[in-house]
Enzyme design. Structure first.
Site, PDB file in Angstrom:
ATOM      1  N   GLN A 167       0.828  -1.206   0.000  1.00 40.87           N
ATOM      2  CA  GLN A 167       0.000   0.000   0.000  1.00 40.87           C
ATOM      3  C   GLN A 167       0.860   1.253   0.000  1.00 40.87           C
ATOM      4  OE1 GLN A 167      -2.269   0.522   3.604  1.00 40.87           O
ATOM      5  NE2 GLN A 167      -3.842   1.733   2.605  1.00 40.87           N
ATOM      6  N   GLY A 168       0.683   2.114  -0.992  1.00 43.47           N
ATOM      7  CA  GLY A 168       1.409   3.377  -1.074  1.00 43.47           C
ATOM      8  C   GLY A 168       0.500   4.550  -0.748  1.00 43.47           C
ATOM      9  N   TYR A 169       0.186   4.694   0.531  1.00 46.00           N
ATOM     10  CA  TYR A 169      -0.667   5.797   0.970  1.00 46.00           C
ATOM     11  C   TYR A 169       0.159   6.848   1.733  1.00 46.00           C
ATOM     12  CZ  TYR A 169      -5.443   4.231  -0.168  1.00 46.00           C
ATOM     13  OH  TYR A 169      -6.608   3.910  -0.813  1.00 46.00           O
ATOM     14  N   SER A 170       0.658   6.473   2.919  1.00 46.31           N
ATOM     15  CA  SER A 170       1.321   7.445   3.793  1.00 46.31           C
ATOM     16  C   SER A 170       2.600   7.991   3.172  1.00 46.31           C
ATOM     17  CB  SER A 170       1.655   6.795   5.140  1.00 46.31           C
ATOM     18  OG  SER A 170       0.489   6.477   5.854  1.00 46.31           O
TER      19      SER A 170
ATOM     20  N   GLU B  39     -10.032  -1.313   5.578  1.00 47.35           N
ATOM     21  CA  GLU B  39      -8.826  -1.411   6.385  1.00 47.35           C
ATOM     22  C   GLU B  39      -9.141  -1.173   7.857  1.00 47.35           C
ATOM     23  OE1 GLU B  39      -4.298   0.446   6.703  1.00 47.35           O
ATOM     24  OE2 GLU B  39      -5.808   1.501   5.522  1.00 47.35           O
TER      25      GLU B  39
ATOM     26  N   SER C  72      -5.314   7.750  12.338  1.00 50.11           N
ATOM     27  CA  SER C  72      -5.147   7.725  13.790  1.00 50.11           C
ATOM     28  C   SER C  72      -6.493   7.755  14.497  1.00 50.11           C
ATOM     29  CB  SER C  72      -4.287   8.907  14.246  1.00 50.11           C
ATOM     30  OG  SER C  72      -5.026  10.113  14.137  1.00 50.11           O
ATOM     31  N   ASN C  73      -6.512   7.281  15.734  1.00 49.99           N
ATOM     32  CA  ASN C  73      -7.767   7.257  16.485  1.00 49.99           C
ATOM     33  C   ASN C  73      -8.331   8.660  16.701  1.00 49.99           C
ATOM     34  OD1 ASN C  73      -7.478   4.523  16.551  1.00 49.99           O
ATOM     35  ND2 ASN C  73      -7.392   4.338  18.780  1.00 49.99           N
ATOM     36  N   GLU C  74      -7.448   9.656  16.783  1.00 52.27           N
ATOM     37  CA  GLU C  74      -7.937  11.032  16.910  1.00 52.27           C
ATOM     38  C   GLU C  74      -8.711  11.443  15.659  1.00 52.27           C
ATOM     39  OE1 GLU C  74      -4.772  10.317  19.742  1.00 52.27           O
ATOM     40  OE2 GLU C  74      -4.878  10.026  17.575  1.00 52.27           O
TER      41      GLU C  74
END
Length: 402
Positions: free
Chosen positions: A126-129, A248, A387-389
């Site tokens: 996966q090339g996301y971040s 995901e 992230s959870n935030e």
């Protein structure tokens, strides 16, 4: 809704249990149970076993090679696999790209890529971040410029991706790239499929705190990508990205993994002694163990409610964010309690003890070697996949209207 499984669903559970008993290699389940590192060959072997039964892409429709299961059957399968300590299905091709291609890909892309996911011809990552674009994926800067020459229509890609899980094993990567500079952040992004053997692609390892090489950074320098590898519309890739992320995030919740890990933790708490009594009888530890078991039961119920709500073919929205938050917090708490249960034996981390064939005497009780590694590795759960935030912001907006 009735949260009890029907007789047909219980019969399916028995079928899955029988399959796992007969077909899951003991060598693989022992490695998973002991927290040992799985090799690429291990994961490929398990994929091939599942694919031979037609159960690898268990959430794909039958016409594309899936078993045509209901959401409840998929839930049962995942839980039984976790309880049997089977290797996880590597999600990037089967669980992420596959559903995107089925929904947004053209017929030529489905015909080409879906069979190759199933038979293992392609290993996807996966090339996301990116550096500076982790949870805020809409800020991606990797650029793809469309061009046409004598060799055909293509994109020239330049940029960098990071935290590319298992990218060292992959020959293909699906990427979010910016194809329009002067646009709102969520616009001007496209979804490209890139062959990692193309000139200009470089992969570098990132060794994490637990000493493992699980993630990587990937660099693109004037990489040519055929325009036919564009999924969906140009500049509309954010639609594909959001669709993929719902799968995901729901997967990260890992209800089955938590159920299996909690059972293991309870067994350990019965055997480890503290002041001459089982750790499970220690008031402080028993309180935390009971709290996490209650939270897990609540999440299982929520997961079943979400499954029932999307059984008609829909995709969870904010519900996937809810599951992601609670699921990752529960998994982190279980690994924290496991490390505490091991006491000082969780401290001497020996990297070699997590590899197959290690023959030195174990330090501490069974499972101690991987206690610290699992704890540190699982700190990432509340960060990746959004992230959870960020998930709390999504819930606030979609459910509370804030």
């Amino acid at each position: 809704m009735d949260l009890n499984f029907t007789p047909a669903e219980e019969a399916f559970r028995a079928e899955v249990q029988g399959f796992l008993k007969d077909k899951l290699p003991a060598r693989l389940s022992d490695k998973v149970k002991g927290g040992l590192h799985l090799t690429r060959a291990d994961m490929v072997e398990w994929h091939a076993i599942l694919n031979a039964r037609g159960w690898l892409a268990n959430h794909w429709p039958e016409k594309h090679g899936g078993p045509g299961w209901t959401a409840i059957q998929k839930f049962i399968f995942e839980n039984e696999c976790a309880l049997a300590c089977s290797p996880r299905i590597v999600p990037f091709g089967v669980g992420m790209l596959g559903p995107v291609l089925i929904k947004y890909g053209n017929e030529a892309q489905k015909a080409r890529w879906l069979p190759r996911i199933l038979d293992g011809s392609d290993w996807w990552c996966q090339g996301y971040s990116e550096p500076g674009a982790g949870s805020d994926l809409a800020s991606v800067k990797t650029a793809a410029v469309r061009s046409t020459d004598a060799q055909g229509d293509h994109y020239i890609v330049n940029g960098q991706k990071t935290w590319t899980t298992l990218g060292q094993h992959a020959n293909m990567i699906f990427c979010l790239v910016r194809t329009l500079k002067d646009a709102r952040k969520q616009e001007g992004i496209s979804f490209l499929l890139v062959d990692m053997n193309t000139p200009g692609v470089e992969i570098r390892p990132i060794v994490t705190l637990d000493g493992d090489h699980e993630v990587n950074e990937v660099f693109f320098t004037d990489v040519r990508v055929p325009a036919e590898n564009l999924v969906g519309e140009e500049n509309k890739g954010w639609t594909c990205a959001k669709f993929l992320l719902t799968y995901e995030r729901t997967n990260i919740a890992g209800v089955g993994f938590s159920v299996a890990a909690l059972e293991r933790l309870k067994r350990i708490a019965q055997t480890v002694q503290r002041h001459g009594r089982p750790l499970a009888e220690d008031p402080m530890f028993a309180t935390r163990l009971a709290r996490i078991e209650i939270d897990l039961e609540n999440m299982k119920t929520t997961n079943l409610r979400v499954i029932a709500a999307v059984a008609g073919g829909g995709v969870p929205g904010a519900e996937s964010s809810m599951l992601k938050i609670r699921g990752t917090e529960i998994r982190q708490e279980i690994t924290s309690l496991l490390r505490r249960a091991m006491g000082p034996y969780a401290r001497p981390f020996i990297a070699e003890a997590l590899e197959e064939g290690y023959t030195d005497a174990p330090v501490g009780p069974p499972g101690a070697a991987s206690a610290a590694s699992a704890y540190f590795n699982n700190r990432k759960l509340s960060i990746f996949g959004g992230s959870n935030e960020v998930q709390k912001n999504i819930i606030s907006k979609m459910i509370l209207g804030l």
